[in-house]
Design a protein around this motif. Structure first.
Motif, PDB file in Angstrom:
ATOM      1  N   ASP A  88       3.754 -11.131 -15.089  1.00  0.00           N
ATOM      2  CA  ASP A  88       2.504 -11.223 -13.918  1.00  0.00           C
ATOM      3  C   ASP A  88       3.475 -11.145 -12.348  1.00  0.00           C
ATOM      4  OD1 ASP A  88       0.700 -10.912 -15.389  1.00  0.00           O
ATOM      5  OD2 ASP A  88      -0.487 -12.766 -15.126  1.00  0.00           O
ATOM      6  N   LEU A  89       4.361 -10.208 -12.261  1.00  0.00           N
ATOM      7  CA  LEU A  89       5.264 -10.032 -11.186  1.00  0.00           C
ATOM      8  C   LEU A  89       4.738  -9.008 -10.227  1.00  0.00           C
ATOM      9  CD1 LEU A  89       7.946 -10.629  -9.811  1.00  0.00           C
ATOM     10  CD2 LEU A  89       8.971  -8.744 -11.232  1.00  0.00           C
ATOM     11  N   LEU A  90       4.320  -7.812 -10.586  1.00  0.00           N
ATOM     12  CA  LEU A  90       4.205  -6.877  -9.920  1.00  0.00           C
ATOM     13  C   LEU A  90       2.709  -6.577  -9.219  1.00  0.00           C
ATOM     14  CD1 LEU A  90       5.852  -4.164 -12.335  1.00  0.00           C
ATOM     15  CD2 LEU A  90       6.986  -5.449 -10.378  1.00  0.00           C
ATOM     16  N   GLN A  91       1.730  -7.504  -9.525  1.00  0.00           N
ATOM     17  CA  GLN A  91       0.292  -7.578  -8.799  1.00  0.00           C
ATOM     18  C   GLN A  91      -0.007  -8.754  -8.358  1.00  0.00           C
ATOM     19  OE1 GLN A  91      -2.301  -9.229 -10.514  1.00  0.00           O
ATOM     20  NE2 GLN A  91      -3.706  -8.412  -8.956  1.00  0.00           N
ATOM     21  N   GLY A  92      -0.757  -9.102  -7.457  1.00  0.00           N
ATOM     22  CA  GLY A  92      -1.570 -10.177  -7.136  1.00  0.00           C
ATOM     23  C   GLY A  92      -1.217 -10.436  -5.690  1.00  0.00           C
ATOM     24  N   SER A  93      -0.623 -10.150  -4.775  1.00  0.00           N
ATOM     25  CA  SER A  93      -0.582 -10.374  -3.491  1.00  0.00           C
ATOM     26  C   SER A  93      -0.605  -9.130  -2.730  1.00  0.00           C
ATOM     27  CB  SER A  93       0.772 -11.057  -3.037  1.00  0.00           C
ATOM     28  OG  SER A  93       1.828 -10.018  -2.845  1.00  0.00           O
ATOM     29  N   PRO A  94      -0.859  -9.264  -1.353  1.00  0.00           N
ATOM     30  CA  PRO A  94      -1.190  -7.914  -0.455  1.00  0.00           C
ATOM     31  C   PRO A  94       0.511  -7.008  -0.627  1.00  0.00           C
ATOM     32  CG  PRO A  94      -2.033  -9.736   0.714  1.00  0.00           C
ATOM     33  CD  PRO A  94      -1.567 -10.211  -0.486  1.00  0.00           C
ATOM     34  N   MET A  95       1.356  -7.602  -0.746  1.00  0.00           N
ATOM     35  CA  MET A  95       2.691  -6.868  -0.958  1.00  0.00           C
ATOM     36  C   MET A  95       2.650  -6.134  -2.200  1.00  0.00           C
ATOM     37  SD  MET A  95       6.768  -8.075  -0.991  1.00  0.00           S
ATOM     38  CE  MET A  95       6.681  -8.472   0.721  1.00  0.00           C
ATOM     39  N   GLY A  96       2.077  -6.601  -3.293  1.00  0.00           N
ATOM     40  CA  GLY A  96       2.260  -5.894  -4.389  1.00  0.00           C
ATOM     41  C   GLY A  96       0.955  -4.466  -4.306  1.00  0.00           C
ATOM     42  N   ASP A  97      -0.088  -4.953  -3.539  1.00  0.00           N
ATOM     43  CA  ASP A  97      -1.061  -3.779  -3.380  1.00  0.00           C
ATOM     44  C   ASP A  97      -0.446  -2.773  -2.342  1.00  0.00           C
ATOM     45  OD1 ASP A  97      -2.963  -5.066  -4.776  1.00  0.00           O
ATOM     46  OD2 ASP A  97      -3.718  -6.178  -2.795  1.00  0.00           O
ATOM     47  N   PHE A  98       0.537  -3.331  -1.416  1.00  0.00           N
ATOM     48  CA  PHE A  98       0.974  -2.249  -0.461  1.00  0.00           C
ATOM     49  C   PHE A  98       1.940  -1.199  -1.069  1.00  0.00           C
ATOM     50  CE2 PHE A  98       5.145  -1.754   2.100  1.00  0.00           C
ATOM     51  CZ  PHE A  98       4.613  -0.805   2.995  1.00  0.00           C
ATOM     52  N   VAL A  99       2.599  -1.756  -2.220  1.00  0.00           N
ATOM     53  CA  VAL A  99       3.545  -0.848  -3.172  1.00  0.00           C
ATOM     54  C   VAL A  99       2.850  -0.022  -3.853  1.00  0.00           C
ATOM     55  CG1 VAL A  99       5.556  -1.095  -4.539  1.00  0.00           C
ATOM     56  CG2 VAL A  99       5.458  -2.704  -3.065  1.00  0.00           C
ATOM     57  N   ALA A 100       1.724  -0.552  -4.413  1.00  0.00           N
ATOM     58  CA  ALA A 100       0.968   0.222  -5.344  1.00  0.00           C
ATOM     59  C   ALA A 100       0.173   1.373  -4.608  1.00  0.00           C
ATOM     60  CB  ALA A 100       0.069  -0.850  -6.098  1.00  0.00           C
ATOM     61  N   ASP A 101      -0.308   0.972  -3.293  1.00  0.00           N
ATOM     62  CA  ASP A 101      -1.107   2.105  -2.494  1.00  0.00           C
ATOM     63  C   ASP A 101       0.170   3.256  -2.179  1.00  0.00           C
ATOM     64  OD1 ASP A 101      -3.455   2.712  -1.116  1.00  0.00           O
ATOM     65  OD2 ASP A 101      -2.155   2.638   0.574  1.00  0.00           O
ATOM     66  N   ASN A 102       1.113   2.731  -1.928  1.00  0.00           N
ATOM     67  CA  ASN A 102       2.116   3.815  -1.572  1.00  0.00           C
ATOM     68  C   ASN A 102       2.297   4.844  -2.914  1.00  0.00           C
ATOM     69  OD1 ASN A 102       2.662   3.030   0.858  1.00  0.00           O
ATOM     70  ND2 ASN A 102       4.525   2.002   0.430  1.00  0.00           N
ATOM     71  N   PHE A 103       2.490   4.227  -4.020  1.00  0.00           N
ATOM     72  CA  PHE A 103       2.749   4.976  -5.396  1.00  0.00           C
ATOM     73  C   PHE A 103       1.403   5.750  -5.534  1.00  0.00           C
ATOM     74  CE2 PHE A 103       2.263   5.464  -9.951  1.00  0.00           C
ATOM     75  CZ  PHE A 103       3.688   5.872 -10.106  1.00  0.00           C
ATOM     76  N   LYS A 104       0.328   5.185  -5.462  1.00  0.00           N
ATOM     77  CA  LYS A 104      -1.116   6.120  -5.339  1.00  0.00           C
ATOM     78  C   LYS A 104      -1.118   7.249  -4.563  1.00  0.00           C
ATOM     79  CE  LYS A 104      -5.981   5.498  -5.602  1.00  0.00           C
ATOM     80  NZ  LYS A 104      -7.092   4.588  -5.319  1.00  0.00           N
ATOM     81  N   ARG A 105      -0.498   7.002  -3.567  1.00  0.00           N
ATOM     82  CA  ARG A 105      -0.511   8.006  -2.390  1.00  0.00           C
ATOM     83  C   ARG A 105       0.515   9.136  -2.641  1.00  0.00           C
ATOM     84  NH1 ARG A 105      -0.437   4.880   1.636  1.00  0.00           N
ATOM     85  NH2 ARG A 105       1.613   5.001   1.941  1.00  0.00           N
ATOM     86  N   ASP A 106       1.568   8.517  -2.896  1.00  0.00           N
ATOM     87  CA  ASP A 106       2.871   9.623  -2.921  1.00  0.00           C
ATOM     88  C   ASP A 106       3.409  10.068  -4.249  1.00  0.00           C
ATOM     89  OD1 ASP A 106       2.573   9.760  -0.106  1.00  0.00           O
ATOM     90  OD2 ASP A 106       3.953   7.989  -0.039  1.00  0.00           O
ATOM     91  N   ASN A 107       2.977   9.055  -5.349  1.00  0.00           N
ATOM     92  CA  ASN A 107       3.391   9.236  -6.570  1.00  0.00           C
ATOM     93  C   ASN A 107       4.966   8.809  -7.000  1.00  0.00           C
ATOM     94  OD1 ASN A 107       2.763   9.607  -9.258  1.00  0.00           O
ATOM     95  ND2 ASN A 107       3.869  11.624  -9.453  1.00  0.00           N
ATOM     96  N   THR A 108       5.114   7.770  -5.930  1.00  0.00           N
ATOM     97  CA  THR A 108       6.322   7.132  -5.998  1.00  0.00           C
ATOM     98  C   THR A 108       6.292   5.774  -5.439  1.00  0.00           C
ATOM     99  OG1 THR A 108       8.857   7.402  -5.508  1.00  0.00           O
ATOM    100  CG2 THR A 108       7.387   8.281  -4.012  1.00  0.00           C
TER     101      THR A 108
END
Length: 683
Positions: A88-108
């Motif tokens: 339970d490392l990669l999700q749960g804070s705004p920093m995790g959301d920031f990284v995931a949003d970049n992935f969703k937008r750029d697929n990386t």
């Protein structure tokens, strides 16, 4: 040539024979011993920085930046230690959301995930997969894990189809276990090699919680089932010590082991061959007074059924520590003693509450992502007409839940097909930040605090903590009522004929994120009645009836009783609840709509739309639920816990629906304020 382990045994045996029959104690030989310390982080939820992005300030009670200092302190105390993470490392804070949003937008992800930029500086031996690792999909997870310079394990997730390269149907998706050959220093100052086996597990419920990401792609074995399969293999391969790393809560000794148990740590402690358990998932601290009375648990030593066990809270607020003493006996290392404890990073009762400083290397490692997260959460989305605080969300309808329900209803209504448009749309929403689990001092700060005025994306993230996606279900009124009956297990039963203190909130067996408020209907909760369901929505008293006056009004038509029971409703919810199958009316058979939007995105869109249309969004609670007024001549002492702060005091004074009185004569062990609530006053 004999290796050092064999040589030590030969020497010890020879000298031991020489000493036989001698009265000279100096002739006795003490076998080589090794002290091994195992350090554990768990449930960091991407809280890498010691920073609260919702309040935009540093927070010394959380974050790997602080835990890292504790890791270095505890490691420096001993000659031999290893460090593990339990997921339970990669999700749960705004920093995790920031990284995931970049992935969703750029697929990386665009490089190494910030969690691993930090963790790679600390020398982890192994990481385990937690359930929230799957929240952003397998592609995201695969790319993220590639940034870790330490191995990952999981023994119970299997490939079904479209798995990672080289995996076939039935193969373990991850490496089930590893055996580390650890060079250690023994009690004589000599170097020895100990083979430490690590095996990891995740709750089988990931197939429900992340159905949209995992359906048809993976299957999951039971935790104990997979342990019983692999641990004998680890012993056969020469593991001297076996450390189980279950991302799983404690469970209970009173229930039989279920192959699908989410919380299976107690059952794991009974599996032969396990020497230590570093567990997590439920965000509690073990050993601690929270688990007083647990069968076959020694809270002083930190053992369960004789096995050393530790759970280090959440968000980095504690570091798990297991100390094993091993001795060479008959050519094998044997654990002869064991202890476990959790070391906090902050103690509000200490003269100096900040027990450790921030590790500068961790802060530096994620400086770029920290700034990116600040920019991300400060995007404007609209304006609110009133404060949205969750200080009262467990005792009355409140705006922090109301606005989520309003957004969910709007989103589902906008996407209804013609055949569903005549069915009333309701919403189920629960408080995600309402005192945590009332088990650590950090929980006393876990409340939504979004003031009136301009809103940014961080406010939406505060109001809706998880990256769930929008799902709607079709239910009957019967199922609707039972859904609420299970939700009402949030409250302890109140005896109307005693003056003794009675605490209202059931912290022990019901999580606040399972306290669903269903908007679109009105109802009352009679807490003098027994609960019909337990915290897992299993029937405990079929005749119990806490939900009364359940009513749906359509214009001038009022539905209640049998008319409501026979009526159909659509309930807007999230994928976690909809596919979980726990509450009545949930499970795949009831799902009629799956949307790609996250609930948080739907909330942000709703705030923006309302602001553009009306100048601001109005989140005021509609007070569609309340408690049944207790008719008694007894002076009741009913209490509940909430945040102890000036802002909470002010909000409660101005917004209380029933009379509430703060107890200035009482203190809470975790730092919560204690209030009395008057459930006898006429409303």
């Amino acid at each position: 040539m004999l290796n050092k382990k064999v040589l030590a045994v030969v020497i010890a045996s020879t000298l031991g024979l020489t000493a036989c029959g001698s009265d000279d104690k100096n002739d006795a030989v003490i076998a080589a011993q090794v002290d091994l310390r195992i350090l554990e982080t768990s449930d960091l939820h991407t809280n890498i920085m010691d920073y609260d992005y919702y309040k935009t300030k540093y927070d010394p009670t959380i974050g790997l930046a602080r835990t890292a200092s504790q890791i270095k302190l505890q490691g420096a105390e001993v000659n031999n230690f290893v460090l593990v993470d339990n997921g339970d490392l990669l999700q749960g804070s705004p920093m995790g959301d920031f990284v995931a949003d970049n992935f969703k937008r750029d697929n990386t992800i665009g490089g190494t995930h910030p969690a691993y930029k930090a963790m790679n500086t600390l020398g982890y031996s192994v990481g385990n997969i937690g359930n929230h690792e799957f929240n952003y999909g397998l592609d995201f997870l695969s790319e993220a894990l590639a940034g870790a310079n330490f191995p990952y394990i999981n023994a119970n997730v299997l490939c079904e189809a479209d798995c990672w390269e080289g995996k076939a149907k039935g193969d373990n998706l991850f490496t089930p276990y590893i055996i580390e050959e650890k060079m250690v220093t023994d009690s004589n100052g000599d170097q020895q090699t100990i083979k430490i086996g690590y095996i990891g597990f995740v709750p089988p419920q990931i197939l429900l919680w992340d159905k949209q990401n995992l359906s048809g792609k993976v299957s999951v074995m039971g935790i104990v089932e997979s342990a019983e399969k692999f641990i004998p293999m680890m012993k056969a391969e020469g593991a001297d010590v076996i450390v189980a790393i279950p991302h799983s809560g404690l469970g209970t000794p009173s229930n039989p082991v279920d192959v699908n148990d989410e919380n299976a740590t107690y059952a794991l402690s009974l599996v032969e061959g396990i020497d230590a358990i570093t567990f997590g998932h439920s965000h509690s601290v073990f050993p601690s007074a929270t688990f007083e009375g647990l069968e076959n648990a020694d809270l002083e030593k930190g053992t369960i059924n004789g096995v050393a066990a530790v759970m280090p809270g959440r968000w980095g607020d504690n570091l798990g520590i297991v100390d094993l003493k091993l001795e060479m006996q008959d050519g094998a290392w044997v654990v002869i003693d064991r202890t476990a404890k959790a070391a906090p990073i902050y103690d509000k009762n200490a003269d100096t509450p900040e027990l450790v400083d921030a590790d500068v290397a961790i802060r530096d490692a994620v400086a770029l992502e920290h700034q990116g997260t600040l920019n991300y959460v400060n995007q404007p989305i609209g304006k609110a007409s009133t404060d949205m605080y969750s200080f009262l969300t467990l005792v009355q309808d409140d705006p922090s839940v109301q606005i989520v329900s309003d957004a969910q209803i709007a989103k589902v209504k906008a996407n209804l097909t013609d055949d569903l448009k005549d069915i009333p749309v309701l919403s189920a929403s629960a408080p995600f930040k309402a005192g945590g689990r009332h088990s650590t001092t950090a929980d006393a700060q876990s409340y939504v605090q979004v003031p009136a005025g301009d809103l940014t994306y961080k406010n939406a993230a505060d109001l809706y903590l998880y990256p769930n996606t929008m799902v709607a279900l079709k239910v009957t009124g019967v199922e609707l009522k039972d859904w609420l009956e299970c939700s009402a297990n949030q409250f302890n039963q109140v005896n109307p004929n005693t003056t003794a203190p009675q605490y209202l909130i059931n912290w022990d067996t019901h999580r606040t994120y399972n306290f669903d408020v269903i908007d679109g209907v009105t109802y009352k909760i009679d807490v003098t009645q027994p609960t019909k369901f337990d915290g897992n929505c299993q029937v405990v008293d079929a005749s119990a009836n806490r939900i009364v006056d359940l009513t749906y009004t359509d214009g001038e038509t009022v539905f209640t009783g049998e008319a409501l029971a026979a009526k159909e409703f659509i309930i807007a919810s999230n994928n976690y609840r909809a596919f979980g199958g726990k509450f009545a009316g949930t499970g795949p058979d009831y799902v009629i709509m799956e949307l790609p939007d996250s609930n948080r995105e739907a909330l942000a869109q709703y705030i923006t739309a309302e602001t553009e249309a009306n100048g601001e969004v109005d989140p005021s609670a509609d007070n569609n639920w309340d408690f049944v007024t207790i008719n008694t001549t007894t002076e009741l002492d009913i209490r509940f816990e909430t945040q102890d702060s000036d802002i909470a005091d002010s909000f409660i004074l101005e917004n209380q629906v029933r009379p509430l009185t703060k107890r200035t004569d009482l203190t809470d062990e975790f730092g919560f304020a204690i209030y009395n609530i008057d459930l006898t006053a006429n409303q």
